[in-house]
Structures are given as structure tokens and as C-alpha cells.
Scaffold this motif. Structure first.
Motif, PDB file in Angstrom:
ATOM      1  N   PRO A   1       0.843  -1.196   0.000  1.00 24.48           N
ATOM      2  CA  PRO A   1       0.000   0.000   0.000  1.00 24.48           C
ATOM      3  C   PRO A   1       0.879   1.248   0.000  1.00 24.48           C
ATOM      4  CG  PRO A   1       0.110  -0.892   2.207  1.00 24.48           C
ATOM      5  CD  PRO A   1       0.894  -1.825   1.321  1.00 24.48           C
ATOM      6  N   GLN A   2       0.268   2.377  -0.286  1.00 25.59           N
ATOM      7  CA  GLN A   2       0.981   3.653  -0.195  1.00 25.59           C
ATOM      8  C   GLN A   2       1.677   3.752   1.176  1.00 25.59           C
ATOM      9  OE1 GLN A   2      -0.657   6.214  -2.600  1.00 25.59           O
ATOM     10  NE2 GLN A   2      -0.451   8.096  -1.433  1.00 25.59           N
ATOM     11  N   GLU A   3       2.882   4.364   1.185  1.00 27.57           N
ATOM     12  CA  GLU A   3       3.682   4.417   2.425  1.00 27.57           C
ATOM     13  C   GLU A   3       2.889   4.929   3.620  1.00 27.57           C
ATOM     14  OE1 GLU A   3       4.675   4.879  -0.831  1.00 27.57           O
ATOM     15  OE2 GLU A   3       6.003   6.585  -0.517  1.00 27.57           O
ATOM     16  N   GLU A   4       2.045   5.936   3.384  1.00 30.40           N
ATOM     17  CA  GLU A   4       1.342   6.538   4.531  1.00 30.40           C
ATOM     18  C   GLU A   4       0.402   5.552   5.225  1.00 30.40           C
ATOM     19  OE1 GLU A   4      -0.776   9.098   1.365  1.00 30.40           O
ATOM     20  OE2 GLU A   4      -1.934   9.386   3.194  1.00 30.40           O
ATOM     21  N   TYR A   5       0.120   4.409   4.565  1.00 31.20           N
ATOM     22  CA  TYR A   5      -0.747   3.412   5.209  1.00 31.20           C
ATOM     23  C   TYR A   5       0.048   2.223   5.738  1.00 31.20           C
ATOM     24  CZ  TYR A   5      -4.190   6.081   2.604  1.00 31.20           C
ATOM     25  OH  TYR A   5      -4.950   7.094   2.098  1.00 31.20           O
ATOM     26  N   SER A   6       1.374   2.322   5.704  1.00 31.28           N
ATOM     27  CA  SER A   6       2.177   1.147   6.024  1.00 31.28           C
ATOM     28  C   SER A   6       2.153   0.815   7.519  1.00 31.28           C
ATOM     29  CB  SER A   6       3.613   1.322   5.531  1.00 31.28           C
ATOM     30  OG  SER A   6       4.153   2.455   6.136  1.00 31.28           O
TER      31      SER A   6
END
Ligand code: PNS
Length: 177
Positions: free
Chosen positions: A134-139
Motif C-alpha cells: 500500500p501507499q507508504e502513509e498506510y504502512s
């Protein structure tokens, strides 16, 4: 692999690829939504499949989780929402799916996901597990954390789709809605 085992022999149109994105989705987060958006661009059809036989007591019922997932993905034409129980590979076989889609957020996910993918491959070698990031901000985001933050009165804005945020509030304060 022999020709008869191959999914595509080069003749005729490319076969459609159906992928299953399984999980508990209790509740669906923006990380799940990010993965669904990536999956529906990669595969012809994507089934988001909610596991019904959870050992633990869920926050949302299966029907509620399905309703939220269906509402949030309603504009994605090749995405559908379903439920399954029992072995995931049995469900994949029943649906004639070629792919199991899973998200890998951090190294900590990797060991469990690898174990699960290899076990599923042993049980059904024809189904491939595909991992997407997923996009980094959701990691760092997980349903468990969302539930915990919400129960302790913290803000969940930006962590879950707005509709899920509404459902969380409705569940916690039913008399207000
Ligand atoms: O969102 P989750 O809770 O990480 O999803 C886990 C899930 C539902 C994918 C996994 O628990 C599962 O596939 N359960 C079905 C039972 C099964 O097939 N077990 C064997 C796989 S090792």
C-alpha cells in the motif's frame, strides 16, 4: 509446465484473471481501500472476501462489514464483495480464481504472509498469491489499531474511509443517529 496445465496457450483472447482479496476487514481501513484500488487496476475482476468464521469477537458484524465494503467500492465496476468460511483455497477453487491478493505493509507482516502464501500454495498449487504494497502513509495502519484508537476516544479521520468513520460513531453512539 505442460501446455494442458498452462492457463494461457497463446491462442485466442487472454483469459480473464479473477483475484480474491481476503481478510477480516474489521473495519475496512484506507490501507485496504488503497489495495483494492491497486488490485482492480491489475486484475480483470476482484472479489473482496470477508472471512465469516473469526475466532475472536468482532467489532462489526459480517453483514455490516460487507455493507461498508460494498458502499465504498460501489463505483468500481470490476469489484464485488462476498463472504467465505473454511479454507481460503477451497473458496478460490469454488470461484475459479487464479490469484489471492494480499497487502504487505512492513517487514513484520512478511513472515506471517509468507507462511500463509506457502501453505496456500501447498494446499492448492494453481492459485498464486500476489503481494502489493500500500501507499507508504498506510504502512503502519491496521484494523486492530483503528479499533483501539476509536475505543480510547482518539481520532480515526484519515485512517478509514469517511463512511466507515460514520459507522464507527453510529456503532458507539447508536442513540445519536
Ligand atoms: O485480514 P486478516 O485477518 O489478516 O485475514 C486473514 C485471512 C482471512 C486471509 C486468513 O486468516 C485466512 O485465509 N483464513 C481462512 C482459513 C485458511 O484458509 N487458513 C489457511 C491459510 S494458512
Amino acid at each position: 509446465m505442460t501446455d494442458s496445465e498452462s492457463a494461457f496457450d497463446g491462442n485466442g483472447p487472454m483469459p480473464e484473471i479473477l483475484a480474491i482479496y481476503p481478510g477480516s476487514f474489521d473495519p475496512m481501513t484506507n490501507g485496504h481501500l488503497d489495495l483494492i484500488e491497486r488490485g482492480c487496476r491489475l486484475f480483470d475482476r476482484l472479489i473482496v472476501a470477508v472471512l465469516t468464521n473469526l475466532d475472536k469477537e468482532p467489532f462489526f458484524t459480517v453483514a455490516e462489514r460487507v455493507e461498508m465494503l460494498a458502499a465504498v467500492t460501489s463505483k468500481m465496476e470490476n469489484v464485488s464483495v462476498d463472504t467465505f468460511s473454511g479454507l481460503l483455497v477451497d473458496y478460490a477453487r469454488y470461484k475459479r480464481a487464479e490469484v489471492i491478493l494480499r497487502g504487505v505493509r512492513a517487514f513484520s507482516d512478511y513472515e506471517y504472509e509468507l507462511q500463509m502464501a506457502l501453505m496456500n500454495r501447498k494446499l492448492e498449487p494453481k492459485v498464486e498469491t500476489v503481494f502489493l504494497m500500500p501507499q507508504e502513509e498506510y504502512s503502519y495502519l491496521s484494523s486492530r489499531m483503528v479499533r483501539e484508537i476509536f475505543k480510547l476516544g482518539g481520532p480515526v479521520k484519515g485512517l478509514v474511509p469517511p463512511l466507515v468513520e460514520e459507522w464507527l460513531h453510529r456503532k458507539a453512539f447508536p442513540q445519536v443517529s
